[in-house]
Design a protein around this motif. Structure first.
Motif, PDB file in Angstrom:
ATOM      1  N   GLY A   2       0.789  -1.219   0.000  1.00  0.00           N
ATOM      2  CA  GLY A   2       0.000   0.000   0.000  1.00  0.00           C
ATOM      3  C   GLY A   2       0.816   1.260   0.000  1.00  0.00           C
ATOM      4  N   GLY A   3       0.134   2.348   0.375  1.00  0.00           N
ATOM      5  CA  GLY A   3       0.735   3.663   0.256  1.00  0.00           C
ATOM      6  C   GLY A   3       1.940   3.899   1.134  1.00  0.00           C
ATOM      7  N   LEU A   4       1.927   3.376   2.370  1.00  0.00           N
ATOM      8  CA  LEU A   4       3.015   3.661   3.293  1.00  0.00           C
ATOM      9  C   LEU A   4       4.357   3.204   2.743  1.00  0.00           C
ATOM     10  CD1 LEU A   4       4.181   4.549   6.007  1.00  0.00           C
ATOM     11  CD2 LEU A   4       3.498   2.326   6.949  1.00  0.00           C
ATOM     12  N   TYR A  42      13.679  -1.212   3.727  1.00  0.00           N
ATOM     13  CA  TYR A  42      12.587  -1.761   2.929  1.00  0.00           C
ATOM     14  C   TYR A  42      12.773  -1.321   1.480  1.00  0.00           C
ATOM     15  CZ  TYR A  42       7.909  -3.210   1.577  1.00  0.00           C
ATOM     16  OH  TYR A  42       6.851  -3.834   0.974  1.00  0.00           O
ATOM     17  N   ALA A  43      12.821  -2.280   0.578  1.00  0.00           N
ATOM     18  CA  ALA A  43      12.983  -1.972  -0.852  1.00  0.00           C
ATOM     19  C   ALA A  43      12.419  -3.110  -1.674  1.00  0.00           C
ATOM     20  CB  ALA A  43      14.457  -1.753  -1.189  1.00  0.00           C
ATOM     21  N   ALA A  44      11.848  -2.760  -2.809  1.00  0.00           N
ATOM     22  CA  ALA A  44      11.330  -3.745  -3.762  1.00  0.00           C
ATOM     23  C   ALA A  44      10.360  -4.731  -3.103  1.00  0.00           C
ATOM     24  CB  ALA A  44      12.483  -4.496  -4.432  1.00  0.00           C
ATOM     25  N   GLY A  45       9.551  -4.207  -2.186  1.00  0.00           N
ATOM     26  CA  GLY A  45       8.502  -5.027  -1.594  1.00  0.00           C
ATOM     27  C   GLY A  45       8.940  -5.970  -0.507  1.00  0.00           C
ATOM     28  N   ASP A 188      -0.100  -0.870   5.644  1.00  0.00           N
ATOM     29  CA  ASP A 188      -0.258  -0.663   4.204  1.00  0.00           C
ATOM     30  C   ASP A 188      -1.708  -0.783   3.754  1.00  0.00           C
ATOM     31  OD1 ASP A 188       1.971   0.164   2.822  1.00  0.00           O
ATOM     32  OD2 ASP A 188       2.837  -1.826   2.662  1.00  0.00           O
ATOM     33  N   ARG A 189      -2.559  -1.284   4.627  1.00  0.00           N
ATOM     34  CA  ARG A 189      -3.990  -1.390   4.300  1.00  0.00           C
ATOM     35  C   ARG A 189      -4.819  -0.361   5.077  1.00  0.00           C
ATOM     36  NH1 ARG A 189      -2.067  -6.634   5.030  1.00  0.00           N
ATOM     37  NH2 ARG A 189      -2.939  -6.769   7.141  1.00  0.00           N
ATOM     38  N   LEU A 193      -2.469   5.766   7.309  1.00  0.00           N
ATOM     39  CA  LEU A 193      -1.022   5.566   7.298  1.00  0.00           C
ATOM     40  C   LEU A 193      -0.528   5.470   5.860  1.00  0.00           C
ATOM     41  CD1 LEU A 193      -0.858   3.047  10.243  1.00  0.00           C
ATOM     42  CD2 LEU A 193       0.378   5.194  10.139  1.00  0.00           C
ATOM     43  N   GLU A 194      -0.755   6.533   5.109  1.00  0.00           N
ATOM     44  CA  GLU A 194      -0.406   6.495   3.698  1.00  0.00           C
ATOM     45  C   GLU A 194       1.019   6.937   3.415  1.00  0.00           C
ATOM     46  OE1 GLU A 194      -2.284  10.886   2.576  1.00  0.00           O
ATOM     47  OE2 GLU A 194      -3.251   9.044   1.862  1.00  0.00           O
TER      48      GLU A 194
END
Length: 220
Positions: A2-4, A42-45, A188-189, A193-194
């Motif tokens: 999600g957005g975060l 955190y990178a590439a999911g 992320d949902r 918390l975007e």
């Protein structure tokens, strides 16, 4: 995701999961006897480890390890007698932080770590100025309705095994990191918390070293 986690500022942040074990001598602030830190990016999911550190710390004479402390975490006076001093252990950790990098500390009940860092700030001036994310208010926002928000309760909630050496700094850092990653998955949902700013609004804690000093109203 999600957005975060798509927020560039989130991806540019190095997250330092931090835990202290300490003694609490009468008439003095808590004194660290062990510290552990785990750096995450955190990178590439996905999350990846960017470094880790752990050290015992020899407490000062006024803060001996008590039987209650040993019963909690297994650390004994004999183990700590030859450990590095706070200046040595925290100084070595402090030197691992580089200028120009955005860091946030992550801790469960972050006021404990914030207080210890503040009182040890002469030994770790860089670390003591890094602001914190507290997993307790984040969990209250994302997992409402639990009986309490102790770390063991969150481990049960997220089906994370309780380590045999729970209450040792390295073990507690590892499980706190796993709780934090589960919370970020949930964040992320969450529409509130975007971005990183939203995360800080809900769970951020200003390092005590960064807080303004209240001045006296009058100079006498």
């Amino acid at each position: 995701m999600g957005g975060l986690t798509r927020d560039p500022e989130f991806g540019d942040t190095v997250w330092i999961v931090l835990d202290f074990e300490a003694t609490t001598p009468a008439g003095h602030p808590p004194q660290p006897i062990e510290v552990a830190a785990l750096a995450l990016r955190y990178a590439a999911g996905r999350w990846r480890e960017a470094g880790r550190s752990t050290s015992l710390i020899r407490p000062p004479a006024f803060a001996p390890v008590t039987a209650a402390t040993t019963a909690l975490n297994g650390l004994t006076p004999q183990q700590l007698a030859a450990a590095p001093t706070p200046a040595q252990a925290l100084g070595a950790l402090d030197r691992r932080f580089t200028s120009g990098t955005r860091y946030l500390l992550v801790a469960h009940h972050a006021s404990t770590e914030a207080n210890l860092l503040y009182h040890q700030r002469e030994h770790c001036p860089t670390l003591a100025r890094i602001n914190l994310i507290d997993t307790i208010p984040l969990a209250k926002h994302l997992a409402p309705g639990l009986d309490n928000y102790r770390l063991d309760t969150l481990l049960t909630h997220f089906a994370i095994p309780r380590p045999a050496d729970r209450h040792r700094a390295a073990a507690d850092v590892d499980v706190t990191a796993r709780v934090f990653m589960r919370l970020i998955d949930a964040a992320d949902r969450d529409d509130a918390l975007e971005d990183l700013a939203g995360l800080v609004k809900i769970a951020g804690r200003t390092a005590k070293t960064n807080r303004p000093v209240q001045q006296h109203l009058f100079d006498l």
